[in-house]
Design a protein around this motif. Structure first.
Motif, short mmCIF file in Angstrom:
data_model
loop_
_atom_site.label_atom_id
_atom_site.label_comp_id
_atom_site.label_asym_id
_atom_site.label_seq_id
_atom_site.Cartn_x
_atom_site.Cartn_y
_atom_site.Cartn_z
N TYR A 190 0.80 -1.22 0.00
CA TYR A 190 0.00 0.00 0.00
C TYR A 190 0.84 1.28 0.00
O TYR A 190 0.32 2.37 0.15
CB TYR A 190 -0.94 0.01 1.22
N ILE A 191 2.15 1.13 -0.10
CA ILE A 191 3.02 2.32 -0.06
C ILE A 191 3.28 2.84 -1.47
O ILE A 191 4.00 2.23 -2.25
CB ILE A 191 4.37 1.97 0.63
N GLY A 192 2.67 3.99 -1.78
CA GLY A 192 2.86 4.59 -3.10
C GLY A 192 3.62 5.90 -3.02
O GLY A 192 4.35 6.27 -3.93
N HIS A 207 1.79 8.02 2.30
CA HIS A 207 1.40 6.65 2.69
C HIS A 207 2.39 6.12 3.72
O HIS A 207 2.02 5.49 4.69
CB HIS A 207 1.40 5.72 1.47
N ALA A 221 0.09 6.98 6.68
CA ALA A 221 -0.88 6.00 6.18
C ALA A 221 -1.94 6.64 5.27
O ALA A 221 -3.12 6.29 5.33
CB ALA A 221 -1.55 5.27 7.35
N GLY A 222 -1.50 7.59 4.46
CA GLY A 222 -2.42 8.24 3.52
C GLY A 222 -3.53 9.03 4.20
O GLY A 222 -4.50 9.40 3.57
N ARG A 223 -3.38 9.27 5.47
CA ARG A 223 -4.41 9.97 6.30
C ARG A 223 -5.76 9.25 6.18
O ARG A 223 -6.79 9.88 5.95
CB ARG A 223 -4.53 11.44 5.90
N GLU A 224 -5.72 7.94 6.35
CA GLU A 224 -6.93 7.13 6.18
C GLU A 224 -7.39 6.46 7.47
O GLU A 224 -8.23 5.56 7.45
CB GLU A 224 -6.67 6.03 5.12
N VAL A 229 1.80 2.25 7.36
CA VAL A 229 0.74 1.28 7.05
C VAL A 229 1.03 -0.04 7.78
O VAL A 229 0.16 -0.59 8.47
CB VAL A 229 0.62 1.05 5.52
N VAL A 235 0.57 0.39 11.54
CA VAL A 235 -0.84 0.44 11.97
C VAL A 235 -1.44 -0.98 12.00
O VAL A 235 -2.13 -1.34 12.96
CB VAL A 235 -1.66 1.36 11.02
N MET A 272 -9.49 1.47 5.47
CA MET A 272 -8.18 2.10 5.24
C MET A 272 -7.50 1.51 4.00
O MET A 272 -6.98 2.26 3.16
CB MET A 272 -7.27 1.88 6.47
N LEU A 318 -6.48 3.61 0.66
CA LEU A 318 -5.10 3.66 0.16
C LEU A 318 -5.05 3.20 -1.30
O LEU A 318 -4.34 3.78 -2.13
CB LEU A 318 -4.20 2.77 1.02
N GLN A 374 -6.37 5.97 -3.47
CA GLN A 374 -5.37 7.03 -3.62
C GLN A 374 -4.34 6.66 -4.68
O GLN A 374 -3.91 7.48 -5.47
CB GLN A 374 -4.66 7.28 -2.29
N GLN A 375 -3.94 5.36 -4.69
CA GLN A 375 -2.93 4.92 -5.65
C GLN A 375 -3.48 4.97 -7.06
O GLN A 375 -2.81 5.40 -8.00
CB GLN A 375 -2.46 3.52 -5.31
#
Lengths: 503, 51
Positions: A28-30, A34, A38-41, A178, A181, B37, B41, B44-45
């Motif tokens: 999930y790391i783009g 992120h 954590a993409g503010r999610e 990510v 978390v 979540m 994510l 977003q990608q």
């Protein structure tokens, strides 16, 4: 060896699961947002889990257990203050909701928005230094806990803690926030089960009536009344209130959770509910310390409290609680508790590794590059710098953490190392957000005087922790006000940043 | 001393009960938050790939 085969299976199973799900987060790391937030999610419940897991570690159990052993029920005052202050911050949104609106990734980032890039760099250096020194004692204390409870020979302590640190580094480096978390969630559940189990066992074995009687006999009224207790008193209580307001708002690892939430409202909810957990985070391990005092406190007196005697050996007060667990927990339960404590250890360490390395990369390396006229790094390179910083912090901790022994009570050592940067940072943040006159001169003076106010009185004048804390916060506040009034009026104001303006 | 003991006893019960109840709620509802979540994510990608 205190461990049965079933205990080893539980612990090995936990470690494998933890690392596997941690590595899962990498997909999930783009971009750097992120990786760091954590993409503010983050939603409310996962936010509570990660915030609680980040700030509840074996180190927390150890120092709170030590406080309970040394100061009895009076120590509960520290836990009560930390929880109540957190609830107040959550309910009011004091600092945290403004921080979240600004879409920050680190606390020192705010200093460039309000003050200057130079002050961000200076604050970044202080935050990283104080934070890493603070974390520096974790490994040794955690290792002590594990060796005492499991019965592993102390000569294997360094090898055991090195392996644990490498496992934490593995998923933190690749998956950033990510991964942290996801693992925090599993670790929070496990550490909570362990906390509840140990509390039941401790009170069952020591007996509530015996615990009250032991504290009354050993410490008298000072064991119950924090104002009467010579180690605490009003100065301690006021300093703790100041300290916890600054920790809950400006401590990088806590603030990163607030930056990672979906909205300012979510950050307030997370903070409010975690405040209730904070009451138990402090009081329950303090209760274990009191149980250990009741069961083992029969040695010679030190500062009015008997040293623990376990199987004919005199221990330090901080080691009484794990020694008690080694004796009262049966096979299977001991494995669950140690897995829970390992979970607590790993969640704190991984979050702290990420927090301090984020400051090094975003607030020291990046501003230095820009000050030297180099172009900003793209997201991929920022992640790379973060990963390298993560590894270097881990490497430093491996050596410093296993060899350095803090003087006095660990809780107070942690408080003082935190105050080195928190006093100035907290004052600058309040000034920056809520006082239009706060300017760069005031910011520098607050950071210098806050750090000086913590270092000089404690390390050179040998003042008490309470007075040192007061001096640091007072000098920082005085510095901000004096500098801001004497210097030029500020040119920058703080306005929320829209999502499109940031990564 | 008795009043302080009573105060700490009540505080301890509140702290312990809150700890247990919040842990139970977070354990159940945290899974849903994790799922949301991951979805966020991924979105977003995809959005950044399209830009």
């Amino acid at each position: 060896m205190n461990f049965a085969p079933v205990d080893w299976i539980i612990v090995a199973g936990y470690l494998t699961l933890s690392v596997a799900i941690g590595l899962f987060g990498k997909r999930y790391i783009g971009n750097v947002a992120h990786y760091l937030v954590a993409g503010r999610e983050l939603g409310t419940f996962i936010g509570i889990a990660t915030l609680a897991a980040t700030e509840i570690g074996t180190i927390t159990f150890m120092y709170n257990g030590e406080l309970g052993y040394r100061y009895g029920f009076s120590a509960f005052a520290a836990a009560l203050i930390s929880g109540v202050v957190m609830i107040i911050v959550g309910r009011t949104g004091f600092i945290i909701s403004r921080f979240r609106e600004l879409r920050l990734m680190t606390v020192p980032e705010f200093f460039e928005i309000k003050y200057s890039r130079g002050l961000r760099l200076f604050t970044g250096v202080l935050v990283a230094l104080g934070g890493i020194l603070n974390m520096g004692v974790f490994l040794k204390i955690e290792g002590e806990f594990l060796t005492i409870v499991s019965g592993i020979d102390t000569k294997h302590l360094i090898a055991v803690m090195t392996v644990i640190l490498l496992l934490e580094l593995m998923y933190t480096v690749v998956g950033g926030m990510v991964s942290v978390v996801i693992t925090d969630f599993v670790q929070y559940v496990l550490l909570s089960i362990a906390t509840i189990l140990v509390s039941i066992y401790a009170v069952y074995h020591a007996g509530w009536g015996s615990m009250v009687a032991k504290v009354a006999h050993t410490m008298g009224s000072a064991g119950f009344d924090p104002i009467l207790n010579p180690k605490f008193g009003m100065t301690f209580l006021v300093w703790q209130i100041l300290l916890w307001f600054s920790v809950h708002t400006c401590w990088q690892t806590t603030a990163m959770r607030m930056f990672s939430t979906k909205s300012p409202e979510t950050s307030k909810r997370v903070m409010s509910w975690t405040g209730l957990i904070y009451l138990g985070r402090g009081m329950l391990p303090m209760l274990w310390g009191i149980a250990a005092l009741t069961l083992f406190g029969s040695g010679t007196l030190r500062n009015g409290v008997p040293l623990p005697i376990v199987a004919g050996h005199t221990l330090e007060p901080i080691d009484a609680m794990p020694a008690m667990l080694a004796q009262i927990l049966g096979p299977g339960i001991k494995g669950i508790v140690v897995a829970g404590m390992l979970a607590a250890t790993m969640s704190v360490n991984s979050s702290y590794l990420l927090g301090w390395s984020a400051v090094i990369s975003q607030d020291v390396v990046m501003p230095l590059r820009q000050l030297r006229g180099k172009p900003p790094l793209n997201s991929k390179h920022q992640i790379l710098v973060n990963r390298i910083a993560n590894l270097l912090v881990g490497l430093f901790l491996m050596f410093w953490g296993l060899y350095y022994t803090p003087p006095g009570a660990v809780y107070l050592y942690l408080n003082i190392t935190a105050t080195i940067f928190l006093a100035g940072a907290f004052v600058c943040v309040i000034g920056g957000l809520y006082w239009k006159r706060a300017n760069i001169t005031g910011g520098y003076m607050a950071m210098f005087m806050g750090a000086g106010g913590a270092i000089v009185p404690f390390f050179f004048l040998h003042w008490s922790e309470n007075m040192t804390g007061f001096a640091a916060f007072s000098l920082a506040a005085g510095g901000l006000v004096a500098g801001s009034l004497l210097g030029k009026p500020p040119t920058r104001s703080v306005a929320p940043v829209s999502a499109k303006e940031t990564i | 001393m008795i009043s302080w003991l009573n105060f700490w006893t009540v505080s301890l019960i509140v702290a312990g009960a809150s700890f247990v109840v919040i842990t139970a709620i977070v354990t159940v509802k945290g899974f849903e938050d994790l799922r949301v979540m991951f979805k966020g994510l991924q979105k977003q990608q995809v959005d950044s790939d399209e830009l």
